[in-house]
Design an enzyme around this catalytic site. Structure first.
Site, PDB file in Angstrom:
ATOM      1  N   THR A 377       0.899  -1.142   0.000  1.00 43.22           N
ATOM      2  CA  THR A 377       0.000   0.000   0.000  1.00 43.22           C
ATOM      3  C   THR A 377       0.939   1.192   0.000  1.00 43.22           C
ATOM      4  OG1 THR A 377      -1.708  -1.229   1.098  1.00 43.22           O
ATOM      5  CG2 THR A 377      -1.760   1.133   1.462  1.00 43.22           C
ATOM      6  N   THR A 395      -4.258   2.379  -1.817  1.00 45.43           N
ATOM      7  CA  THR A 395      -3.820   1.003  -2.055  1.00 45.43           C
ATOM      8  C   THR A 395      -4.535   0.311  -3.200  1.00 45.43           C
ATOM      9  OG1 THR A 395      -3.401  -1.096  -0.908  1.00 45.43           O
ATOM     10  CG2 THR A 395      -5.503  -0.043  -0.460  1.00 45.43           C
ATOM     11  N   ASN A 397      -4.375  -2.990  -2.545  1.00 43.84           N
ATOM     12  CA  ASN A 397      -4.314  -4.110  -1.610  1.00 43.84           C
ATOM     13  C   ASN A 397      -3.002  -4.867  -1.794  1.00 43.84           C
ATOM     14  OD1 ASN A 397      -5.087  -5.573   0.565  1.00 43.84           O
ATOM     15  ND2 ASN A 397      -6.278  -7.059  -0.592  1.00 43.84           N
ATOM     16  N   ASP A 419     -10.223  -8.004   1.358  1.00 43.10           N
ATOM     17  CA  ASP A 419     -10.312  -7.369   2.678  1.00 43.10           C
ATOM     18  C   ASP A 419     -11.662  -7.628   3.351  1.00 43.10           C
ATOM     19  OD1 ASP A 419      -7.790  -6.399   3.071  1.00 43.10           O
ATOM     20  OD2 ASP A 419      -8.228  -4.337   2.491  1.00 43.10           O
ATOM     21  N   SER A 448     -10.887  -1.889   6.326  1.00 44.70           N
ATOM     22  CA  SER A 448      -9.485  -1.568   6.049  1.00 44.70           C
ATOM     23  C   SER A 448      -8.715  -1.392   7.352  1.00 44.70           C
ATOM     24  CB  SER A 448      -9.423  -0.264   5.253  1.00 44.70           C
ATOM     25  OG  SER A 448      -8.088   0.140   5.081  1.00 44.70           O
ATOM     26  N   SER A 449      -7.401  -1.500   7.248  1.00 41.78           N
ATOM     27  CA  SER A 449      -6.537  -1.164   8.389  1.00 41.78           C
ATOM     28  C   SER A 449      -5.814   0.160   8.177  1.00 41.78           C
ATOM     29  CB  SER A 449      -5.484  -2.258   8.597  1.00 41.78           C
ATOM     30  OG  SER A 449      -6.098  -3.490   8.834  1.00 41.78           O
ATOM     31  N   GLY A 469       1.144  -1.752   4.946  1.00 42.44           N
ATOM     32  CA  GLY A 469       1.534  -2.913   5.750  1.00 42.44           C
ATOM     33  C   GLY A 469       0.385  -3.807   6.165  1.00 42.44           C
TER      34      GLY A 469
HETATM   35  O1  DON Z   1      -7.006  -1.604   3.479  1.00 41.42           O
HETATM   36  C1  DON Z   1      -6.234  -2.400   3.990  1.00 41.42           C
HETATM   37  O2  DON Z   1      -6.120  -2.551   5.184  1.00 41.42           O
HETATM   38  C2  DON Z   1      -5.328  -3.216   3.085  1.00 41.42           C
HETATM   39  N1  DON Z   1      -5.935  -3.353   1.807  1.00 41.42           N
HETATM   40  C3  DON Z   1      -4.000  -2.566   3.020  1.00 41.42           C
HETATM   41  C4  DON Z   1      -3.029  -3.339   2.191  1.00 41.42           C
HETATM   42  C5  DON Z   1      -1.616  -3.031   2.468  1.00 41.42           C
HETATM   43  O3  DON Z   1      -1.267  -2.246   3.308  1.00 41.42           O
HETATM   44  C6  DON Z   1      -0.639  -3.799   1.680  1.00 41.42           C
HETATM   45  N2  DON Z   1       0.684  -3.634   2.204  1.00 41.42           N
HETATM   46  N3  DON Z   1       1.290  -4.487   2.757  1.00 41.42           N
END
Ligand code: DON
Length: 566
Positions: A377, A395, A397, A419, A448-449, A469
Site C-alpha cells: 500500500t 492502495t 491491496n 479485505d 481496512s486497516s 503494511g
Molecule cells: O485496506 C487495507 O487494510 C489493506 N488493503 C492494506 C493493504 C496493504 O497495506 C498492503 N501492504 N502491505
C-alpha cells in the site's frame, strides 16, 4: 538499563510521563530527516514527492499537492500507487478544522456473501486475491475529484500534468521497482487477457518505464474529471476488461461509486489530540483503543523496545484486534459500536486481564495466510505553507492488486475484495479474520486497516503519519505516535526505529530483524510469547513540526521513500 517491572508501574496507576528513555541516542547520533522551513511532501517515491512539492511551490495547498502526489504515484509506483484502487485522506486545516475523505473501493452490485466459496462452502484459492473477480469498484479518481471540488485552489489539469508527463515520457526505475516488476512478469502474463507488454521485460535499475496508455487515461481524467474514468472511453475499456476476464463490475457500479466525506475520528493521548480515520477503516478505532490502553503506563521509563514495553503493547494489540474481528465493518451497512469501543472504562476493563508476566493466549487457530512480502500500500504526508496538513493512505491491496491491467487503459486494478471476511473466521491475506460485520454485501465497503493520522499539540499541528503494511499498519502508526510523544524522537528517528506487531490471531509477535536483542527475546518467550521474524514491517512516511516550527520529514529507509520541500 535497569528493568522496571510493568507491574510496579501499573500500581502507580495513571502516570503521565514524557521523559525521554534513558537509552536514547545522543543528539549527534540521531538520524535526522530533511528539514524545511515552509512546506513538505513525504511519499514512497522521490518523483511523486517532487510532483507534490512543485504544486506547493506554485502556491497550491496541501490538498492540491495530495492530488498531484496521488496521480504521480499511480505512474511511478504502480506497485501500490493507483487510479484503480482506493484509500483514505485525513485533513487538518491550519485553523484546526478537520475532515476525512473515504475513497475506499466498494463491492460490485453483483457481489454476494459466498462468492469466493465452492459448493461445499470451502474457500476457492486465490479467487479473492488474483484476477478479475478480486476487484472492488475503484474509488481513487472520484476521491481526488471530490477533494479538489471542496478544497482545491489550483486548476484540476495542473494537478494531473506531472503524472501525465511521467507516464508519457517515462521515468527511471529504481532497483527495487525493477525487481518488483521482474518478479511478477509471469503472473502478469498469466492473469491478463491482454498481456501488459509495457510492464514485462528484463528490467534493470535505471531503465525507463514508459506508460503510453496510462498517459492517455490520465489525459481523459484531466479533461473530463470524474467522467474521464467512470464514463466514456476509460469505462468502456474497464468494462470490456471485466467481460473478457469474467469480472462482475458494470457501468451501474461505476455510476454508483461515490467517495464520502466523513467526520474525523478524534481522541486524546497524554494531552495530544489524535485525528484519524473512522470506519470503513478499522485503523482509527484500533489506534485510539491502543493509545488509551497504554496511557496509564510510563512508557519512557519502561524503555523503548524492552521486553516489558513489547509485552505491554502486544497485550493491548491482542485485545484491540480481537475487537476489530468482531465489531468492525462498513458503518453504512453495519452498526459499529464506536462509542462503546472507545469508552475509557471499557478499555481499562479490557486490560484488567493483563498479566505483566504472562502472555494471555489467543485461542489457537491455524496460522492463516500471513503475507511475508514487502509493503504494497502506500502512504504520503503533506504540510503546506499555510500549515494545512494532509495524510493519505492509498492502495491496490496486494502488490499490483489483482495483477489485472485494464487492456488499452494501462492501469492496475485492485484486489480489495479480499479485505472482506470471505468466510467467517477465514483469514485474509494478512491473516486477519472477521465475521458478520465485514461480510460481503453489494455496494458495501470492505474493512481496512489503513490509518492516516494527524496529531495536534496544544491546538497546533504536531505530527502527520501513516504507512502501508496490511494488518501491521495500525501497530506501526501506533508505534510512530509513541516514538514522538513518549520517547521524544524526531521524525526520521521515529520512522527508522524497529517495529513489532501482534494482531490477536495468529498468536505471535511479528518483529523486524534486530528489534529485540537475545535477552529480550528470551524474556518474551519466557512470558509465553511466540516470536516471528518478518524482516521488515511498514513504510512510515511522516512529518514532524519541530519546536522552532520547522518541518522534519521522516522518509522510511525501508523503501525508496523521499521527502521534498522548501
Ligand atoms: O485496506 C487495507 O487494510 C489493506 N488493503 C492494506 C493493504 C496493504 O497495506 C498492503 N501492504 N502491505
Amino acid at each position: 538499563m535497569k528493568k522496571i517491572s510493568i507491574f510496579s508501574l501499573s500500581l502507580l496507576l495513571i502516570i503521565f510521563s514524557c521523559k525521554p528513555a534513558k537509552e536514547r541516542l545522543p543528539a549527534a547520533d540521531r538520524p535526522t530527516g530533511l528539514i524545511t522551513q515552509q512546506a513538505m511532501v513525504v511519499s514512497a517515491h522521490p518523483l511523486a514527492s517532487e510532483a507534490g512539492k512543485q504544486i506547493l511551490a506554485r502556491g497550491g495547498n496541501a490538498i492540491d499537492a495530495a492530488i498531484a502526489t496521488q496521480f504521480a504515484l499511480a505512474v511511478v509506483f504502480p506497485y501500490a500507487g493507483n487510479i484503480g484502487g482506493g484509500g483514505f485522506m485525513v485533513i487538518r486545516q491550519a485553523d484546526g478544522t478537520t475532515a476525512t475523505l473515504d475513497f475506499r473501493e466498494k463491492a460490485p452490485l453483483a457481489a454476494h456473501r459466498d462468492m469466493y466459496l465452492d459448493k461445499k462452502g470451502e474457500v476457492i484459492e486465490n479467487l479473492s486475491t488474483l484476477g478479475h473477480l478480486a476487484v472492488g469498484v475503484p474509488g481513487s479518481v472520484d476521491g481526488m475529484v471530490r477533494a479538489h471540488k471542496k478544497y482545491g485552489t489550483l486548476p484540476w489539469a495542473d494537478l494531473l500534468a506531472p503524472a501525465i508527463e511521467l507516464a508519457a515520457k517515462g521515468f527511471p526505475l529504481t532497483e527495487r521497482e525493477a525487481a518488483g516488476l521482474n518478479n511478477r512478469a509471469e503472473i502478469f502474463a498469466k492473469t491478463n487477457t491482454v498481456v501488459p507488454r509495457q510492464f514485462i521485460k528484463e528490467w534493470q535499475a535505471g531503465d525507463t518505464l514508459v506508460q503510453t496508455e496510462l498517459a492517455a487515461t490520465l489525459q481523459r481524467i484531466s479533461e473530463q474529471g470524474r467522467d474521464g474514468f467512470y464514463k466514456g472511453e476509460t469505462a468502456r475499456l474497464l468494462l470490456e476488461e471485466m467481460q473478457r476476464g469474467g469480472g462482475i463490475i458494470t457501468q451501474e457500479d461505476l455510476d454508483a461509486y461515490e467517495a464520502k466525506w466523513r467526520a474525523a475520528l478524534t481522541g486524546n493521548y497524554r494531552g495530544y489530540k489524535i485525528i484519524t480515520m473512522p470506519p470503513p477503516s478499522s485503523g482509527g478505532i484500533a489506534l485510539l483503543q491502543l493509545l488509551a490502553m497504554v496511557e496509564p503506563y510510563a512508557l519512557a521509563e519502561i524503555g523503548h523496545n524492552t521486553a516489558d514495553y513489547a509485552h505491554l503493547l502486544v497485550e493491548a494489540e491482542r485485545r484491540a484486534y480481537a475487537d476489530r474481528a468482531e465489531y468492525l465493518g462498513d458503518m453504512d451497512y453495519y452498526n459499529v459500536p464506536v462509542k462503546q469501543l472507545l469508552d475509557r472504562s471499557y478499555l481499562l476493563e479490557r486490560m484488567q486481564s493483563f498479566d505483566p508476566q504472562h502472555a494471555t493466549p489467543s485461542d489457537s487457530i491455524s496460522h492463516g495466510r500471513i503475507m511475508v512480502e514487502s509493503e504494497q500500500t502506500t502512504h504520503f504526508s503533506i504540510v503546506d505553507t499555510q500549515g494545512n496538513a494532509v495524510a493519505v493512505t492509498t492502495t491496490l491491496n496486494g502488490a499490483f492488486g489483482s495483477k489485472v491491467v485494464v487492456g488499452g487503459a494501462g492501469f492496475f486494478l485492485n484486489n480489495e475484495m479480499d479485505d472482506f471476511s470471505i468466510k467467517p473466521g477465514f483469514p485474509n491475506m494478512f491473516g486477519l479474520i472477521g465475521g458478520e460485520a465485514n461480510a460481503i454485501e453489494p455496494g458495501k465497503r470492505m474493512l481496512s486497516s489503513m490509518t492516516p493520522t494527524i496529531v495536534e499539540k496544544n491546538g497546533k499541528l504536531f505530527f502527520v503519519t501513516g504507512t502501508p503494511g496490511g494488518a501491521t499498519i495500525i501497530t506501526s502508526v501506533f508505534q510512530s505516535v509513541l516514538n514522538v510523544i513518549d520517547f521524544g524522537m524526531g521524525a526520521q528517528e521515529a520512522v527508522n526505529a524497529k517495529r513489532f506487531h501482534h494482531q490477536w490471531k495468529p498468536d505471535m509477535i511479528m518483529m523486524e530483524t534486530g528489534t529485540f536483542d537475545e535477552a529480550t527475546q528470551a524474556e518474551l518467550k519466557a512470558r509465553g510469547h511466540k516470536l516471528f521474524d518478518r524482516g521488515k514491517i511498514g513504510r512510515v512516511d511522516a512529518i514532524l513540526v519541530l519546536p522552532d516550527s520547522t518541518l522534519e520529514g521522516g522518509a522510511d529507509p525501508r523503501g525508496d521513500d523521499a521527502a521534498a520541500g522548501f
